[in-house]
Design an enzyme around this catalytic site. Structure first.
Site, mmCIF file in Angstrom:
data_model
loop_
_atom_site.group_PDB
_atom_site.id
_atom_site.type_symbol
_atom_site.label_atom_id
_atom_site.label_comp_id
_atom_site.label_asym_id
_atom_site.label_seq_id
_atom_site.Cartn_x
_atom_site.Cartn_y
_atom_site.Cartn_z
ATOM 1 N N SER A 65 -68.970 48.137 85.605
ATOM 2 C CA SER A 65 -67.759 48.462 85.228
ATOM 3 C C SER A 65 -67.916 49.378 83.911
ATOM 4 C CB SER A 65 -66.945 47.125 85.052
ATOM 5 O OG SER A 65 -65.540 47.516 85.380
ATOM 6 N N HIS A 107 -65.077 44.908 93.508
ATOM 7 C CA HIS A 107 -65.716 45.109 92.423
ATOM 8 C C HIS A 107 -66.543 44.214 91.498
ATOM 9 C CE1 HIS A 107 -65.311 47.254 88.295
ATOM 10 N NE2 HIS A 107 -65.199 46.248 87.689
#
Length: 165
Positions: free
Chosen positions: A28, A140
């Site tokens: 991320s 994610h």
């Protein structure tokens, strides 16, 4: 990046890290920073960028947070100053990368869409950088909260990648 490199330098100085065996990885924002780092230094033997944001221009229109994140964290929107967003994008520095870089993405990632990783991987290939692309099912958080077999596979491939270099 300067703060992170200061930590690395300190760890080397106190003998907790070996300057000849440094590797960098993150997911991320850590993926963004990993991609940024290898575009600005070649001190790491290998890198693995996981679910990264690499192009703040396209991120604006493809992420579930892009439309507010870029203006809030970087400053402009693509309509205000596309050049500033590009200069703040790791993808802009792909031609400088020398570090072998593994690129990891989740197919259903809405936060850091897979197109971010695909753009970076393609740029690295184009620039002749040793790279591989790992595409996993899931959102994610697949690499930390996904299926255990996929998490194990990703970590095994990370260790294999670092072992190669």
């Amino acid at each position: 990046m300067e703060d992170l490199m200061a930590v690395v330098d300190h760890l080397i100085e106190i003998g907790a890290a070996d300057a000849d065996r440094l590797y960098v990885t993150g997911g991320s924002y850590g993926g963004f920073m990993t991609s940024w780092i290898v575009g600005h230094t070649d001190r790491f033997k290998a890198a693995s960028t996981v679910v990264p944001v690499t192009n703040l221009v396209s991120f604006y229109g493809t992420s579930d947070i892009g439309w507010w994140f870029a203006p809030g964290e970087v400053g402009p929107t693509p309509f205000d100053d596309v050049d500033a967003l590009w200069k703040a994008s790791p993808l802009a520095y792909a031609p400088r990368v020398k570090t072998p870089t593994q690129v990891v993405a989740g197919e259903d990632d809405r936060r850091c869409p897979i197109e971010q990783a695909e753009q970076y991987y393609t740029a690295l290939k184009h620039c002749g950088v040793a790279t591989e692309f790992l595409r996993y099912p899931g959102p994610h958080s697949f690499s930390t909260q996904g299926r255990p077999d996929l998490r194990q596979d990703r970590l095994s491939r990370l260790l294999d990648w670092f072992s190669r270099y």
